[in-house]
Design an enzyme around this catalytic site. Sequence first.
Site, short mmCIF file in Angstrom:
data_model
loop_
_atom_site.label_atom_id
_atom_site.label_comp_id
_atom_site.label_asym_id
_atom_site.label_seq_id
_atom_site.Cartn_x
_atom_site.Cartn_y
_atom_site.Cartn_z
N SER A 193 0.84 -1.20 0.00
CA SER A 193 0.00 0.00 0.00
C SER A 193 0.87 1.24 0.00
CB SER A 193 -0.88 0.01 1.25
OG SER A 193 -1.55 1.26 1.37
N TYR A 227 -1.81 -1.22 10.64
CA TYR A 227 -1.94 -1.54 9.21
C TYR A 227 -0.72 -1.05 8.42
CZ TYR A 227 -3.87 -1.32 4.43
OH TYR A 227 -4.08 -1.44 3.08
P1 NAD Z 1 -11.53 -6.00 0.29
O1 NAD Z 1 -12.19 -5.90 1.62
O2 NAD Z 1 -12.40 -6.15 -0.88
O3 NAD Z 1 -10.51 -7.20 0.29
C1 NAD Z 1 -9.85 -7.68 1.44
C2 NAD Z 1 -10.20 -9.14 1.56
O4 NAD Z 1 -9.35 -9.73 2.52
C3 NAD Z 1 -11.61 -9.43 2.05
O5 NAD Z 1 -12.51 -9.52 0.97
C4 NAD Z 1 -11.46 -10.77 2.75
O6 NAD Z 1 -11.92 -11.80 1.94
C5 NAD Z 1 -9.97 -10.93 2.91
N1 NAD Z 1 -9.63 -11.26 4.29
C6 NAD Z 1 -9.43 -10.40 5.31
N2 NAD Z 1 -9.16 -11.10 6.43
C7 NAD Z 1 -9.19 -12.42 6.11
C8 NAD Z 1 -9.00 -13.63 6.84
N3 NAD Z 1 -8.69 -13.61 8.15
N4 NAD Z 1 -9.15 -14.78 6.17
C9 NAD Z 1 -9.47 -14.81 4.87
N5 NAD Z 1 -9.64 -13.70 4.11
C10 NAD Z 1 -9.51 -12.52 4.74
O7 NAD Z 1 -10.59 -4.71 0.16
P2 NAD Z 1 -9.42 -4.32 -0.84
O8 NAD Z 1 -9.25 -2.87 -0.64
O9 NAD Z 1 -9.64 -4.85 -2.19
O10 NAD Z 1 -8.16 -5.02 -0.18
C11 NAD Z 1 -7.30 -5.88 -0.87
C12 NAD Z 1 -5.86 -5.54 -0.50
O11 NAD Z 1 -5.56 -4.23 -0.98
C13 NAD Z 1 -5.59 -5.51 1.00
O12 NAD Z 1 -4.33 -6.12 1.25
C14 NAD Z 1 -5.50 -4.03 1.30
O13 NAD Z 1 -4.67 -3.78 2.41
C15 NAD Z 1 -4.89 -3.52 0.02
N6 NAD Z 1 -5.01 -2.09 -0.23
C16 NAD Z 1 -6.24 -1.52 -0.36
C17 NAD Z 1 -6.32 -0.16 -0.59
C18 NAD Z 1 -7.65 0.53 -0.75
O14 NAD Z 1 -7.67 1.77 -0.74
N7 NAD Z 1 -8.75 -0.18 -0.89
C19 NAD Z 1 -5.16 0.61 -0.68
C20 NAD Z 1 -3.94 -0.01 -0.53
C21 NAD Z 1 -3.87 -1.36 -0.30
#
Ligand code: NAD
Length: 298
Positions: A190, A203
């Site tokens: 991130s 985080y």
């Molecule tokens: P999202 O909520 O759609 O995806 C995260 C997923 O993680 C969830 O759908 C869930 O299935 C899974 N998860 C969490 N805990 C779990 C567990 N204990 N067991 C199994 N599955 C689990 O959100 P997203 O934003 O698409 O996140 C995906 C990645 O992107 C993450 O690593 C997040 O940190 C990263 N990210 C997101 C952003 C943003 O702005 N959305 C920015 C930077 C990084």
Amino acid sequence: MVDTQYIFDNPVTRYPKVSPPPEEVPEPGSDADLRPPADHGEASYVGTNRLVGRKAIVTGGDSGIGAAVAIAFAREGADVAIVYTPEEEEDAQHVADQIRDAGRKVLTLPGDLVDPAFCTDVIARAVEDFGGVDILVNNAGKQVFCKDIAELPDDQFDRTMKTNIYAMFHLTKAAVPHMPPGSTIINTTSVQAYLPSDVLVDYATTKAAINAFTKAIAAQLAPRGIRANAVAPGPIWTPLQPSMGQPPKKLPDFGSQTALGRAGQPAELAPAYVFLASPESSYVVGATLAVTGGMPTP
Ligand code: NAD
Ligand code: MG
């Protein structure tokens, strides 16, 4: 027929700004309930056979960035296993339908990645069902804001570390013995690794760790022909954000701090993962590809 309008789209206006209400929903959040809805490329992603015959695992593949990646991988010709929590079955089935519609095999694996035994089982089941694994996307993540370290619960700190770092370790450890040369590992880090928010202490710490893990494991695995890289998203509109990922009052302006002035959509992340998964990135090793809407990274 190539849609030239799409190719020449202005990135500022390609997607509208999102201005979600300042609400707070319980973790893990749901794409089916997300308002405004997010774009995972269902109507737009066109594959060009870049991952034909590949066998992929995408954690957090039910929603958000992982959903867009899973759909793109399938349309590029890969079989895809998605991992998610049992509460997210509705979102997972939507993505599973998209993978099947692309003519590829899908494996749905609900469970808790905090449990090391489940991580090992994920790899074993994908190997059994697909006959191997050659793409691992460690993308599942936990992000819960907390304004004061005195109020950051010990078990939240622990689960954030275990979801974002330990699961990546256990999955990678179990997958590597099955991975032939040409395999690829992609970790979702991130912009928080470089510009940590004061309310995301736990985080942001994990995201810096993911960058370091990626560089170290990339150096270790490169001589075996396995490449590891990372993708660093900026603010992307996904269920992570309104499910306590941000203080509610920040949601109406989510993404406005970027150079493009808007949040990104999951569909805008998928091509970075396809690039890093496919042999066209063969000389890219230990890199972090920034998809941040212009937020600066080192
Ligand atoms: P999202 O909520 O759609 O995806 C995260 C997923 O993680 C969830 O759908 C869930 O299935 C899974 N998860 C969490 N805990 C779990 C567990 N204990 N067991 C199994 N599955 C689990 O959100 P997203 O934003 O698409 O996140 C995906 C990645 O992107 C993450 O690593 C997040 O940190 C990263 N990210 C997101 C952003 C943003 O702005 N959305 C920015 C930077 C990084
Ligand atoms: Mg989800």
